[in-house]
Write a protein that holds these residues in place. Sequence first.
Motif, mmCIF file in Angstrom:
data_model
loop_
_atom_site.group_PDB
_atom_site.id
_atom_site.type_symbol
_atom_site.label_atom_id
_atom_site.label_comp_id
_atom_site.label_asym_id
_atom_site.label_seq_id
_atom_site.Cartn_x
_atom_site.Cartn_y
_atom_site.Cartn_z
ATOM 1 N N PHE A 84 -4.240 -3.695 -21.930
ATOM 2 C CA PHE A 84 -3.229 -3.687 -20.873
ATOM 3 C C PHE A 84 -3.672 -4.714 -19.835
ATOM 4 C CE2 PHE A 84 -3.178 0.621 -22.576
ATOM 5 C CZ PHE A 84 -1.827 0.918 -22.688
ATOM 6 N N ALA A 85 -2.856 -5.722 -19.559
ATOM 7 C CA ALA A 85 -3.115 -6.679 -18.489
ATOM 8 C C ALA A 85 -2.176 -6.327 -17.333
ATOM 9 C CB ALA A 85 -2.879 -8.108 -18.970
ATOM 10 N N ILE A 86 -2.751 -5.862 -16.221
ATOM 11 C CA ILE A 86 -1.957 -5.259 -15.148
ATOM 12 C C ILE A 86 -2.231 -5.968 -13.830
ATOM 13 C CG2 ILE A 86 -1.361 -3.110 -13.983
ATOM 14 C CD1 ILE A 86 -2.689 -1.611 -16.308
ATOM 15 N N GLU A 87 -1.189 -6.448 -13.188
ATOM 16 C CA GLU A 87 -1.357 -7.102 -11.895
ATOM 17 C C GLU A 87 -1.839 -6.088 -10.856
ATOM 18 O OE1 GLU A 87 2.007 -9.362 -10.661
ATOM 19 O OE2 GLU A 87 2.103 -10.510 -12.543
ATOM 20 N N PRO A 88 -2.755 -6.500 -9.967
ATOM 21 C CA PRO A 88 -3.341 -5.556 -9.002
ATOM 22 C C PRO A 88 -2.321 -4.796 -8.161
ATOM 23 C CG PRO A 88 -4.584 -7.596 -9.032
ATOM 24 C CD PRO A 88 -3.376 -7.829 -9.891
ATOM 25 N N HIS A 89 -1.222 -5.453 -7.789
ATOM 26 C CA HIS A 89 -0.249 -4.771 -6.918
ATOM 27 C C HIS A 89 0.401 -3.593 -7.634
ATOM 28 C CE1 HIS A 89 3.639 -6.001 -8.676
ATOM 29 N NE2 HIS A 89 3.056 -7.136 -8.973
ATOM 30 N N TRP A 90 0.508 -3.657 -8.963
ATOM 31 C CA TRP A 90 1.092 -2.545 -9.720
ATOM 32 C C TRP A 90 0.200 -1.312 -9.614
ATOM 33 C CZ3 TRP A 90 0.486 1.019 -13.551
ATOM 34 C CH2 TRP A 90 1.635 1.511 -14.178
ATOM 35 N N LEU A 91 -1.095 -1.501 -9.765
ATOM 36 C CA LEU A 91 -2.020 -0.375 -9.637
ATOM 37 C C LEU A 91 -2.098 0.116 -8.195
ATOM 38 C CD1 LEU A 91 -4.940 -1.337 -12.041
ATOM 39 C CD2 LEU A 91 -3.292 0.511 -12.317
ATOM 40 N N SER A 92 -1.944 -0.789 -7.242
ATOM 41 C CA SER A 92 -1.918 -0.368 -5.836
ATOM 42 C C SER A 92 -0.726 0.534 -5.568
ATOM 43 C CB SER A 92 -1.872 -1.592 -4.914
ATOM 44 O OG SER A 92 -3.042 -2.366 -5.037
ATOM 45 N N ASP A 93 0.423 0.196 -6.153
ATOM 46 C CA ASP A 93 1.598 1.054 -6.021
ATOM 47 C C ASP A 93 1.362 2.403 -6.695
ATOM 48 O OD1 ASP A 93 2.913 -0.947 -4.677
ATOM 49 O OD2 ASP A 93 4.057 -1.639 -6.410
ATOM 50 N N LEU A 94 0.718 2.375 -7.860
ATOM 51 C CA LEU A 94 0.423 3.607 -8.579
ATOM 52 C C LEU A 94 -0.467 4.525 -7.743
ATOM 53 C CD1 LEU A 94 0.548 5.223 -11.281
ATOM 54 C CD2 LEU A 94 -1.529 4.005 -11.960
ATOM 55 N N ALA A 95 -1.438 3.923 -7.053
ATOM 56 C CA ALA A 95 -2.357 4.706 -6.218
ATOM 57 C C ALA A 95 -1.751 5.074 -4.876
ATOM 58 C CB ALA A 95 -3.649 3.920 -6.002
ATOM 59 N N ASP A 96 -0.547 4.536 -4.579
ATOM 60 C CA ASP A 96 0.160 4.826 -3.334
ATOM 61 C C ASP A 96 -0.714 4.494 -2.126
ATOM 62 O OD1 ASP A 96 2.339 5.615 -1.845
ATOM 63 O OD2 ASP A 96 1.766 7.735 -1.804
ATOM 64 N N LEU A 97 -1.246 3.279 -2.113
ATOM 65 C CA LEU A 97 -2.112 2.862 -1.013
ATOM 66 C C LEU A 97 -1.290 2.698 0.260
ATOM 67 C CD1 LEU A 97 -4.413 0.242 -2.772
ATOM 68 C CD2 LEU A 97 -4.651 2.725 -2.616
ATOM 69 N N LYS A 98 -1.835 3.207 1.341
ATOM 70 C CA LYS A 98 -1.093 3.244 2.603
ATOM 71 C C LYS A 98 -1.595 2.223 3.610
ATOM 72 C CE LYS A 98 1.325 6.903 1.340
ATOM 73 N NZ LYS A 98 2.760 6.769 1.002
ATOM 74 N N GLN A 99 -2.874 1.859 3.559
ATOM 75 C CA GLN A 99 -3.465 1.038 4.597
ATOM 76 C C GLN A 99 -3.765 -0.363 4.083
ATOM 77 O OE1 GLN A 99 -6.870 2.969 6.358
ATOM 78 N NE2 GLN A 99 -5.909 4.982 6.343
ATOM 79 N N SER A 100 -3.621 -1.336 4.969
ATOM 80 C CA SER A 100 -3.943 -2.710 4.623
ATOM 81 C C SER A 100 -5.433 -2.836 4.316
ATOM 82 C CB SER A 100 -3.572 -3.628 5.786
ATOM 83 O OG SER A 100 -3.948 -4.948 5.513
ATOM 84 N N GLY A 101 -5.752 -3.602 3.300
ATOM 85 C CA GLY A 101 -7.151 -3.810 2.944
ATOM 86 C C GLY A 101 -7.690 -2.821 1.938
ATOM 87 N N GLN A 102 -6.907 -1.795 1.606
ATOM 88 C CA GLN A 102 -7.356 -0.847 0.598
ATOM 89 C C GLN A 102 -7.129 -1.421 -0.793
ATOM 90 O OE1 GLN A 102 -5.213 2.828 1.406
ATOM 91 N NE2 GLN A 102 -7.032 3.730 2.298
ATOM 92 N N MET A 103 -7.944 -0.982 -1.726
ATOM 93 C CA MET A 103 -7.765 -1.404 -3.108
ATOM 94 C C MET A 103 -8.130 -0.261 -4.032
ATOM 95 S SD MET A 103 -11.155 -3.734 -3.907
ATOM 96 C CE MET A 103 -10.738 -3.782 -5.648
ATOM 97 N N MET A 104 -7.551 -0.293 -5.216
ATOM 98 C CA MET A 104 -7.873 0.690 -6.232
ATOM 99 C C MET A 104 -9.058 0.198 -7.040
ATOM 100 S SD MET A 104 -5.374 2.157 -9.196
ATOM 101 C CE MET A 104 -5.994 3.119 -10.566
ATOM 102 N N ARG A 105 -9.944 1.102 -7.394
ATOM 103 C CA ARG A 105 -11.069 0.752 -8.248
ATOM 104 C C ARG A 105 -11.279 1.866 -9.265
ATOM 105 N NH1 ARG A 105 -15.924 3.246 -7.377
ATOM 106 N NH2 ARG A 105 -17.019 1.475 -8.260
#
Length: 267
Positions: A84-105
């Motif tokens: 699966f090749a997944i753009e970072p913003h897709w996973l950020s949406d999946l994680a429902d990130l609320k704050q600027s500068g947060q990232m999924m890992r």
Amino acid sequence: MDTVHYYNTADSALNLIEANYHKFAFQRHYHLDYHIGLITQGEQKFHTKGSSHHVGSGQIVIMPPDELHDGHSQLDSGYQVRVFAIEPHWLSDLADLKQSGQMMRFNQLIISERAVFSQLFNLHRALSQDNLSQLEKDCLPYQGLSHLFTHYGSVQQKDPIALGNQSLATLKDYLLANLDQAVRLDQLSDLCQLSPTQFQRHFKAKTGFTPYAWLSRLRLEQGMKLLKSGYKGTQVAHQVGFYDQAHFSKAFKMTYGVSPSYISGCQ
């Protein structure tokens, strides 16, 4: 024999790869996307962050964006993988990130849980087929990958990689906007308010690449994205800064093991 197949999904931020590698070896490189690989047969060996790893049948390897790594078969018989090749913003949406500068890992580089592997394998196989309704194609990735994130993912604050008074992310954005231009070293060093010598030294220390090698890979990664989105190789070559189609095709095949025309034909 090495074979690679690329598939688009209903979401342009999520692409699929199915490959059988015997002789082809990936040199040190990075991706712009998350790569989640399922080893379905054989064994792969790769090196990242100063350590060597082996991943075999039934295991999952998760490689984040910008992470320097290589890869080759550990066995003479090769290995098979679904990715699966997944753009970072897709996973950020999946994680429902609320704050600027947060990232999924992800908390593990290699995952050995059979139930998760089976779920992702079935998801990959389903998305690469044409017998699903449009709504199924839209919903299945969120359902299947949510389980992976729930069990192995977390959210952290992203610390920018500093290059003088700029960050690597800022430099990447600048280069992506100017890939078709003849970028000069003094342009990049001035952007970061460093001398050319300081810039080269700091850049190599932060990325493991020379600025030229890093830009070359960025051009190819962006070229891959454009090919997957439907552009022809002749258009892509100039858009990402190659002199002509021949130079682009040669570099592309050495990097990915297939020609640009093959990617265009998969769309």
